[in-house]
Design a protein around this motif. Structure first.
Motif, PDB file in Angstrom:
ATOM      1  N   ASP A  18      -3.833  -5.224  -1.020  1.00  0.00           N
ATOM      2  CA  ASP A  18      -2.316  -5.140  -0.943  1.00  0.00           C
ATOM      3  C   ASP A  18      -1.867  -6.467   0.731  1.00  0.00           C
ATOM      4  O   ASP A  18      -2.859  -6.113   0.889  1.00  0.00           O
ATOM      5  N   ARG A  77      -0.185  -8.166   2.226  1.00  0.00           N
ATOM      6  CA  ARG A  77      -0.064  -7.398   3.864  1.00  0.00           C
ATOM      7  C   ARG A  77      -0.172  -6.863   4.388  1.00  0.00           C
ATOM      8  O   ARG A  77      -0.510  -7.162   5.871  1.00  0.00           O
ATOM      9  N   THR A  78      -1.438  -5.846   4.226  1.00  0.00           N
ATOM     10  CA  THR A  78      -2.431  -5.682   5.275  1.00  0.00           C
ATOM     11  C   THR A  78      -3.967  -5.507   4.745  1.00  0.00           C
ATOM     12  O   THR A  78      -4.617  -5.102   5.760  1.00  0.00           O
ATOM     13  N   ASP A  79      -3.920  -6.335   4.085  1.00  0.00           N
ATOM     14  CA  ASP A  79      -5.369  -6.658   3.201  1.00  0.00           C
ATOM     15  C   ASP A  79      -6.343  -6.085   2.870  1.00  0.00           C
ATOM     16  O   ASP A  79      -7.569  -5.384   3.153  1.00  0.00           O
ATOM     17  N   GLN A  80      -5.728  -4.105   2.500  1.00  0.00           N
ATOM     18  CA  GLN A  80      -6.225  -3.431   2.271  1.00  0.00           C
ATOM     19  C   GLN A  80      -6.851  -3.265   0.525  1.00  0.00           C
ATOM     20  O   GLN A  80      -5.401  -3.500   0.110  1.00  0.00           O
ATOM     21  N   ARG A 104      -0.640  -1.059  -3.084  1.00  0.00           N
ATOM     22  CA  ARG A 104       0.365  -0.988  -1.982  1.00  0.00           C
ATOM     23  C   ARG A 104      -0.189  -0.245  -1.201  1.00  0.00           C
ATOM     24  O   ARG A 104      -0.074   1.369  -1.542  1.00  0.00           O
ATOM     25  N   SER A 105      -0.288  -0.066   0.008  1.00  0.00           N
ATOM     26  CA  SER A 105      -1.125   0.413   0.994  1.00  0.00           C
ATOM     27  C   SER A 105       0.496   1.584   1.078  1.00  0.00           C
ATOM     28  O   SER A 105       1.536   1.889   1.071  1.00  0.00           O
ATOM     29  N   GLN A 119       1.811   2.423   3.678  1.00  0.00           N
ATOM     30  CA  GLN A 119       2.588   1.989   4.700  1.00  0.00           C
ATOM     31  C   GLN A 119       3.436   0.522   4.995  1.00  0.00           C
ATOM     32  O   GLN A 119       5.092   0.441   4.489  1.00  0.00           O
ATOM     33  N   THR A 120       2.739  -0.152   3.290  1.00  0.00           N
ATOM     34  CA  THR A 120       4.008  -0.699   2.912  1.00  0.00           C
ATOM     35  C   THR A 120       4.691  -0.523   1.904  1.00  0.00           C
ATOM     36  O   THR A 120       5.921  -0.920   1.989  1.00  0.00           O
TER      37      THR A 120
END
Length: 189
Positions: free
Chosen positions: A80, A82-85, A117-118, A120-121
């Motif tokens: 992801d 956006r969160t770098d997870q 996708r996390s 949150q995303t």
């Protein structure tokens, strides 16, 4: 140089030889095995991310075995952004992608729009679009949203559907195809 580093370099050297000589990617699992029987003994995935600027062209399966180190690299690549997870991606999704790419007969890599996708995303995207599932397989590492410049959404979807090995969503308005290793189903136009 440590023994483990030598092992990785040696394995990568061997994989380089396979990559240089491989003509086709091997079939995926399930029905795709029959579809592409005899297509080879390696599986390859080629993709790039417009979001991160990264690209990947790698063999992730050789002679019946997934290559753990390569799958780790794929997990990071499909993170992801956006969160770098990142999350462990289900290799069956890679198999569907590889078989679809092979059926499309293109050298162009897939553009990865979304892999993992996390939650949150996913919630953020869901609040902006009705096309995002509440319990998306992206959140468990089993889906990818992909695009090719040289092929239409319809062509990509038909290739993925020919594998009969997971879900295929057509998003013609946004010019991408969703591929996952969940139940066999299809949607969109």
């Amino acid at each position: 140089m440590s023994k483990s580093t030598q092992s990785v370099i040696s394995r990568r050297g061997i994989l380089g030889v396979f990559a240089a000589t491989a003509v086709v990617a091997a079939p995926t699992y399930s029905n795709a095995f029959g579809l592409l029987r005899g297509a080879g003994d390696v599986r390859r995935v080629r993709m790039y991310s417009g979001r991160t600027g990264e690209s990947m062209d790698t063999i992730y399966w050789v002679e019946g075995k997934y290559i753990k180190e390569v799958l780790t690299e794929v997990n990071h690549f499909m993170r992801d952004w956006r969160t770098d997870q990142s999350k462990t991606m289900d290799p069956r999704t890679l198999d569907i992608m590889a078989a679809s790419h092979r059926l499309l007969d293109v050298s162009e890599p897939f553009m990865l729009l979304s892999g993992y996708r996390s939650p949150q995303t996913n919630a953020m995207l869901r609040s902006k679009s009705g096309g995002v599932a509440k319990h998306s397989l992206h959140m468990v590492g089993q889906a990818a949203d992909l695009r090719l410049k040289s092929r239409s959404v319809g062509q990509m979807a038909r290739a993925a559907e020919a594998c009969a090995s997971g879900g295929v969503g057509r998003y013609s308005g946004s010019n991408f195809v969703h591929m996952d290793c969940g139940p066999v189903r299809h949607w969109g136009g």
